[in-house]
Design an enzyme around this catalytic site. Structure first.
Site, PDB file in Angstrom:
ATOM      1  N   TYR A   1       3.263  10.938 -11.717  1.00 58.60           N
ATOM      2  CA  TYR A   1       2.721  10.011 -10.739  1.00 58.60           C
ATOM      3  C   TYR A   1       2.200   8.758 -11.415  1.00 58.60           C
ATOM      4  O   TYR A   1       2.506   7.623 -11.002  1.00 58.60           O
ATOM      5  CB  TYR A   1       1.603  10.692  -9.948  1.00 58.60           C
ATOM      6  CG  TYR A   1       0.881   9.785  -8.982  1.00 58.60           C
ATOM      7  CD1 TYR A   1       1.564   9.157  -7.944  1.00 58.60           C
ATOM      8  CD2 TYR A   1      -0.489   9.553  -9.111  1.00 58.60           C
ATOM      9  CE1 TYR A   1       0.897   8.314  -7.056  1.00 58.60           C
ATOM     10  CE2 TYR A   1      -1.164   8.720  -8.226  1.00 58.60           C
ATOM     11  CZ  TYR A   1      -0.467   8.108  -7.200  1.00 58.60           C
ATOM     12  OH  TYR A   1      -1.119   7.270  -6.329  1.00 58.60           O
TER      13      TYR A   1
ATOM     14  N   LYS B   1       3.452   4.739 -10.984  1.00 56.88           N
ATOM     15  CA  LYS B   1       2.589   3.644 -10.545  1.00 56.88           C
ATOM     16  C   LYS B   1       2.497   2.561 -11.622  1.00 56.88           C
ATOM     17  O   LYS B   1       2.460   1.363 -11.304  1.00 56.88           O
ATOM     18  CB  LYS B   1       1.188   4.169 -10.211  1.00 56.88           C
ATOM     19  CG  LYS B   1       1.143   5.176  -9.080  1.00 56.88           C
ATOM     20  CD  LYS B   1       1.624   4.587  -7.760  1.00 56.88           C
ATOM     21  CE  LYS B   1       0.584   3.706  -7.110  1.00 56.88           C
ATOM     22  NZ  LYS B   1       0.992   3.287  -5.735  1.00 56.88           N
TER      23      LYS B   1
ATOM     24  N   ASN C   1     -10.262   7.874  -6.363  1.00 53.95           N
ATOM     25  CA  ASN C   1     -10.130   8.517  -5.062  1.00 53.95           C
ATOM     26  C   ASN C   1     -10.770   7.638  -3.992  1.00 53.95           C
ATOM     27  O   ASN C   1     -11.933   7.255  -4.114  1.00 53.95           O
ATOM     28  CB  ASN C   1     -10.816   9.887  -5.072  1.00 53.95           C
ATOM     29  CG  ASN C   1     -10.137  10.856  -6.020  1.00 53.95           C
ATOM     30  OD1 ASN C   1      -9.155  11.486  -5.665  1.00 53.95           O
ATOM     31  ND2 ASN C   1     -10.649  10.945  -7.249  1.00 53.95           N
TER      32      ASN C   1
ATOM     33  N   LEU D   1       0.807  -1.216   0.000  1.00 57.23           N
ATOM     34  CA  LEU D   1       0.000   0.000   0.000  1.00 57.23           C
ATOM     35  C   LEU D   1       0.837   1.261   0.000  1.00 57.23           C
ATOM     36  O   LEU D   1       0.306   2.357  -0.191  1.00 57.23           O
ATOM     37  CB  LEU D   1      -0.912   0.016   1.241  1.00 57.23           C
ATOM     38  CG  LEU D   1      -1.662  -1.274   1.577  1.00 57.23           C
ATOM     39  CD1 LEU D   1      -2.511  -1.077   2.826  1.00 57.23           C
ATOM     40  CD2 LEU D   1      -2.519  -1.741   0.405  1.00 57.23           C
TER      41      LEU D   1
ATOM     42  N   HIS E   1     -45.955  13.074  34.209  1.00 59.95           N
ATOM     43  CA  HIS E   1     -45.967  12.867  35.653  1.00 59.95           C
ATOM     44  C   HIS E   1     -47.109  11.916  36.020  1.00 59.95           C
ATOM     45  O   HIS E   1     -48.053  11.720  35.234  1.00 59.95           O
ATOM     46  CB  HIS E   1     -46.128  14.204  36.375  1.00 59.95           C
ATOM     47  CG  HIS E   1     -45.061  15.201  36.025  1.00 59.95           C
ATOM     48  ND1 HIS E   1     -43.720  14.930  36.173  1.00 59.95           N
ATOM     49  CD2 HIS E   1     -45.136  16.474  35.537  1.00 59.95           C
ATOM     50  CE1 HIS E   1     -43.011  15.976  35.790  1.00 59.95           C
ATOM     51  NE2 HIS E   1     -43.846  16.935  35.397  1.00 59.95           N
ATOM     52  N   PRO E   2     -47.057  11.291  37.207  1.00 58.25           N
ATOM     53  CA  PRO E   2     -48.133  10.385  37.624  1.00 58.25           C
ATOM     54  C   PRO E   2     -49.502  11.044  37.538  1.00 58.25           C
ATOM     55  O   PRO E   2     -49.694  12.196  37.937  1.00 58.25           O
ATOM     56  CB  PRO E   2     -47.761  10.054  39.078  1.00 58.25           C
ATOM     57  CG  PRO E   2     -46.273  10.181  39.115  1.00 58.25           C
ATOM     58  CD  PRO E   2     -45.953  11.332  38.199  1.00 58.25           C
ATOM     59  N   GLY E   3     -50.462  10.312  36.937  1.00 58.97           N
ATOM     60  CA  GLY E   3     -51.821  10.801  36.805  1.00 58.97           C
ATOM     61  C   GLY E   3     -52.072  11.695  35.608  1.00 58.97           C
ATOM     62  O   GLY E   3     -53.223  12.041  35.304  1.00 58.97           O
TER      63      GLY E   3
END
Length: 374
Positions: free
Chosen positions: A103, A107, A132, A53, A284-286
């Site tokens: 380049y 390669k 890419n 690589l 909330h409760p109730g």
């Protein structure tokens, strides 16, 4: 299995090594900038595979292309020949190898050296002419527009676009690594001909520079408008994972608005363009929440904590139905169009309930009509 990885500290190398760490049967031998070509014969001892690589794409001088790409590859081939063993080699070349530039030429010369190694020794060679590559851990402001754009957008920095219509060919690093791992999985067959030395990565994507910038800016805007992009598949999936990987640590969290009243709180978490939105509320409760019906909208409720009574009444027949659920059951309650409904906290503790609605709430067309159950 012993695997030599050149360029182990590079972008693709780091991703590959992390995958190797997940495999208890793979012993990695890294080759980095701290090594020299003189180390290659020793490092190749007992090696079953080579992932080549390493390379140069931003040299200080043109000569570095030759030494860092062609020269290193030729020395690697020489060392493999000297070992007297057939060692498969995976090589990350570039689509630039098809072009007449410094380049690309370096390669392409590296490819030629590997093809010669294959002819002379029978060592299988797998050449990837990659476009890419993008994904986590690519260096911004180096040679990846995706990495640079992700880094800058995530930090609110400007990005420079010379030609918005210019098209970029892309492959995702996880797809590259998956292809590498597939080669290893089939490593019992090491016969290879020059005709099929070249390997491609699927899928390959194309996007214009302008579209890329727009997509990343939409990712950023999600934290304000809560509307996520379709990030489950394809290029958008890969780009979103990449974008998030560039977030600075202080941006790992963000706040969403709480709507508070005497009943409890209501918080919208996430909205989608075509699959509704996610919220949660407390009571909330109730306390009773809801007391309305919809013509088309449906919802799914999941009690996370506490005990709840869901009540339903048909808007035409008056038919009544109620059910009880709690955070201990993990039971989904779904509302049905044409039935008015509410939820009552019938426990002694706070009720916490997760809610999915199949569409984003539209204040102009809410499809929500008050109708208490009494």
């Amino acid at each position: 299995m012993r695997v030599l990885v050149t360029g182990a500290n590079g972008f693709i190398g780091k991703n590959l090594l992390l995958h190797f760490q997940e495999q208890i049967c793979i012993d990695v031998v890294p080759f980095t900038r701290e090594h020299s070509v003189a180390d290659l014969p020793m490092l190749l001892e007992g090696i079953d595979w080579v992932f080549h690589l390493a390379g140069i794409n931003r040299p200080k001088s043109r000569e570095e292309f030759v030494t860092g790409n062609t020269g290193l590859t030729e020395q690697l081939c020489k060392a493999i020949k000297a070992s007297g063993r057939r060692v498969p080699v995976v090589y990350t070349s570039s689509i630039q190898a098809e072009r007449d530039n410094d380049y690309g030429s370096s390669k392409r010369a590296g490819e030629d050296a590997l093809l010669e190694l294959q002819r002379d020794t029978g060592s299988p060679v797998y050449i990837y002419r990659l476009p890419n590559v993008f994904g986590k851990w690519a260096r911004p402001n180096y040679n990846s527009a995706v990495a640079t754009f992700c880094h800058n957008v995530a930090r609110g920095l400007p990005i420079q676009i010379n030609d918005p219509a210019a098209v970029i060919r892309l492959v995702y690093v996880d797809d590259v690594v998956e292809s590498f791992m597939a080669l290893l999985a089939g490593s019992t067959s090491i016969s290879q001909s020059i005709d099929n030395a070249y390997v491609g990565v699927e899928p390959e994507y194309q996007i214009s520079v302008g579209e890329l910038a727009d997509q990343l800016n939409r990712f950023k805007a999600t934290r304000d408008n809560l509307i996520t992009e379709p990030v489950g598949t394809g290029l958008v999936r890969a780009l979103y994972s990449t974008y998030v990987s560039y977030l600075p640590r202080e941006c790992f969290t963000y706040s969403v608005q709480q709507h508070c009243d005497a009943r409890g709180v209501f918080v919208e978490m996430l909205k989608t363009p075509d699959a509704g939105q996610f919220s949660f509320f407390t009571a909330h409760p109730g306390i009773t929440r809801g007391g309305h019906y919809h013509h088309s909208k449906t919802e799914k409720f999941l009690v996370i904590k506490g005990k709840a009574c869901f009540r339903f009444r048909h808007m035409l027949t008056g038919e009544f139905h109620e059910l009880y659920t709690s955070g201990e059951q993990s039971e989904i309650v779904e509302t049905v169009p044409g039935w008015t409904h509410d939820v009552i906290n019938v426990g002694d503790d706070e009720l916490i309930c997760m809610l999915w609605a199949k569409e984003i709430f539209d204040r102009d067309k809410p499809d929500t009509f008050a109708c208490p159950l009494g």
